[in-house]
Design an enzyme around this catalytic site. Structure first.
Site, PDB file in Angstrom:
ATOM      1  CE  LYS A 151      -1.997   2.809   2.304  1.00  0.00           C
ATOM      2  NZ  LYS A 151      -1.922   4.307   2.266  1.00  0.00           N
ATOM      3  CD  GLU A 154      -1.127   9.021   2.725  1.00  0.00           C
ATOM      4  OE1 GLU A 154      -1.338   9.373   3.913  1.00  0.00           O
ATOM      5  OE2 GLU A 154      -1.032   7.819   2.389  1.00  0.00           O
ATOM      6  N   GLY A 202       4.518   3.521  10.589  1.00  0.00           N
ATOM      7  CA  GLY A 202       3.733   4.749  10.577  1.00  0.00           C
ATOM      8  C   GLY A 202       3.384   5.195  11.982  1.00  0.00           C
ATOM      9  CB  SER A 203       0.957   7.707  13.086  1.00  0.00           C
ATOM     10  OG  SER A 203      -0.283   7.240  12.566  1.00  0.00           O
ATOM     11  N   GLY A 206      -2.412   5.238  13.102  1.00  0.00           N
ATOM     12  CA  GLY A 206      -2.521   4.395  11.919  1.00  0.00           C
ATOM     13  C   GLY A 206      -2.335   2.936  12.242  1.00  0.00           C
ATOM     14  N   GLY A 207      -1.379   2.623  13.115  1.00  0.00           N
ATOM     15  CA  GLY A 207      -1.144   1.244  13.504  1.00  0.00           C
ATOM     16  C   GLY A 207      -2.329   0.649  14.238  1.00  0.00           C
ATOM     17  CD  GLU A 226       9.880   1.638  12.792  1.00  0.00           C
ATOM     18  OE1 GLU A 226      10.157   2.855  12.801  1.00  0.00           O
ATOM     19  OE2 GLU A 226      10.400   0.834  12.013  1.00  0.00           O
ATOM     20  CB  CYS A 260      10.989   5.798  13.608  1.00  0.00           C
ATOM     21  SG  CYS A 260      12.327   4.856  12.856  1.00  0.00           S
ATOM     22  CD  GLU A 357       6.989   9.635  17.389  1.00  0.00           C
ATOM     23  OE1 GLU A 357       7.957   9.469  16.631  1.00  0.00           O
ATOM     24  OE2 GLU A 357       5.928   8.989  17.290  1.00  0.00           O
TER      25      GLU A 357
END
Length: 487
Positions: A151, A154, A202-203, A206-207, A226, A260, A357
């Site tokens: 995927k 964007e 990702g964030s 999102g995870g 992650e 990260c 974070e």
């Protein structure tokens, strides 16, 4: 279901089904041949670097030097996994010969790892090559014998398509690497019944969303995500203030803080002239830095929102203050580095919020009176990918080491966390929320284990066993036989 959703589902379904068909042939390909393909993929990326980096720069503004270096790193990942396949230990071949005298009697049992199947990969925003279409999740899955459907992020769609084209040309079957675009593609991809595992960078939000989709499946599958990491740095009294300050400022602002492994918390001594020197040196070093444009408008908004909350906290006078700010830079949408300062008690009272974070060039400096006070606070922090200690006297660190070992997946001595070596020993993971599975890594040779599953063969005829488990060891692999490692 809308017409648009139907179209997206059809695109995802075709990519996954094509990958599954190609994967059936790929998993049957000997590891030595897969290694040759990985070497060819490495060469292909380097060969097309002059085409790849300008497209990525137009979408990310990361610059030629950074992007060429990232392409080289990505190519090195393919070469590393070619070595992993030739080494053979990844198969984890184990043989226990029969022992009728054991209690209970033992049959002939042999075990090795096999590829899972189609792997879905969610690309990262901040590494358009190394953690994207041809990145670590993709190469480790291909090495394991799994096809991949990515995927694309964007933030760099044209880079993703061009990279996919380069990789596909070097694969024996281009369908081994599928690519889908758009936020809406994530759901159908994760829910597809032929997808057997998911890799995500990702964030935290999102995870969690991807994990929720997996939990809705009738057959939940492994999720290797992650997510977020604050990467604490402990500066002990014997450290050199000038070296700490310059290294911290450089690490904090590298890539406009969009790593990260960005150091988001720095604990420094408070008492006496030494403590004041650390704070002064950090303030001067950060004030001399310059920020820049962030990768996407969404990331920029998130940074401004999170750093803005810290600024509001500082303005309220609750013990948090602005220590230093850098310049924003001249480009449109640029952001400025910002570092705040507080004492250990105020920081402790502000947890968990102050321990979260802030993705970008922002950090909090925390003053402490005694290193013995740190383990209790470190134990309250969320899991991180890294934790760092700066000291000249190693004995100073003895009390904080146990807390750091429980906190992070990689411990760094007198260095900085930004930059992750691609090697056999690397572990890029950590307790939640740094990653969803702290026992696994997304960088380095061990990352192949995510896409493998063990199968045991009991009393199986030798001619039907995989070559890795046959008595004659025709592939010459390292194996554990009757409890002993054999080279």
């Amino acid at each position: 279901m809308t017409g648009t959703d139907t179209g997206i589902d059809a695109v995802v379904n075709e990519a996954v089904e094509r990958a599954a068909a190609a994967g059936a042939r790929w998993r049957a390909t000997p590891a030595s041949e897969r290694a040759g393909v990985l070497d060819a993929l490495s060469e292909a990326l380097l060969k097309h670097a002059d085409e790849l980096w300008p497209v990525a720069d137009a979408e990310t503004h990361l610059g030629e030097a950074r992007l060429r270096g990232e392409i080289a790193r990505t190519a090195a990942q393919f070469r590393l996994f070619a070595e992993v396949l030739r080494d053979g230990a990844y198969a984890d071949a184990v043989i226990d010969h029969p022992d009728p005298g054991a209690t209970p009697p033992r049959p002939d049992v042999r075990r090795m790892n096999h590829p899972l199947g189609v792997v879905a990969v969610f690309s990262a925003s901040n590494f358009p090559f190394a953690f994207s279409v041809g990145g670590g999740d993709t190469v480790s899955a291909l090495a394991a014998g799994c096809p991949v459907v990515v995927k694309a992020h964007e933030g760099h769609p044209r880079t993703s398509d061009l990279t996919a084209s380069v990789v596909r040309q070097a694969l024996p079957d281009p369908d081994l690497l599928g690519i889908v675009h758009g936020f809406e593609a994530g759901g159908p991809l994760v829910r597809h019944p032929l997808v057997t595992a998911v890799g995500f960078t990702g964030s935290l939000a999102g995870g969690k969303a991807v994990k929720g989709l997996i939990d809705e499946r009738p057959d939940p599958i492994p999720f290797y995500g992650e997510l977020g990491s604050v990467n604490p740095v402990v500066v002990l009294p014997s450290a050199d203030p000038a070296a700490v300050a310059s290294g911290f400022a450089a690490s904090l602002t590298l890539g406009v803080g969009q790593f990260c492994t960005n150091p988001g918390l720095v604990f420094v001594p408070e008492a006496g002239e030494e403590g004041a020197e650390f704070e002064r040196a950090i303030a001067e070093a950060v004030a001399a830095t310059t920020g820049g444009p962030m990768l996407t408008a969404k990331i920029r908004e998130g940074y401004l929102r999170a750093s803005g909350r810290l600024a509001e906290h500082a303005e309220a006078g609750g013990g948090l203050a602005v220590l230093a700010s850098g310049a924003a830079g001249g480009a449109d949408g640029s952001v400025a580095p910002r570092v705040f300062v507080t004492d250990l008690d105020t920081f402790a009272d502000g947890l968990p919020e102050l321990g979260e974070e802030c993705f970008g060039p922002a950090a909090i400096v925390v003053r402490y009176r005694d290193p013995a006070d740190l383990p209790a606070i470190l134990g309250r922090l969320p899991g991180s990918l890294t934790a760092t200690v700066h000291a000249v006297d190693a004995e100073e660190a003895r009390e904080v080491v146990p807390a750091l070992q429980r906190l992070a997946g990689r411990l760094i001595w007198n260095g900085w966390p930004t930059g992750v070596a691609v090697c056999w020993a690397m572990h890029h993971g950590g307790p939640w929320p740094a990653s969803t599975t702290p026992a696994h890594t997304s960088v380095g040779a061990a990352s192949i284990r995510r896409w493998l599953t063990p199968v045991a063969y009991q009393d199986w005829p030798d001619e039907l066993l995989p070559p890795e488990l046959r008595d004659g060891n025709p592939l010459g692999l390292p194996r554990r036989v009757d409890g002993r490692l054999e080279a």
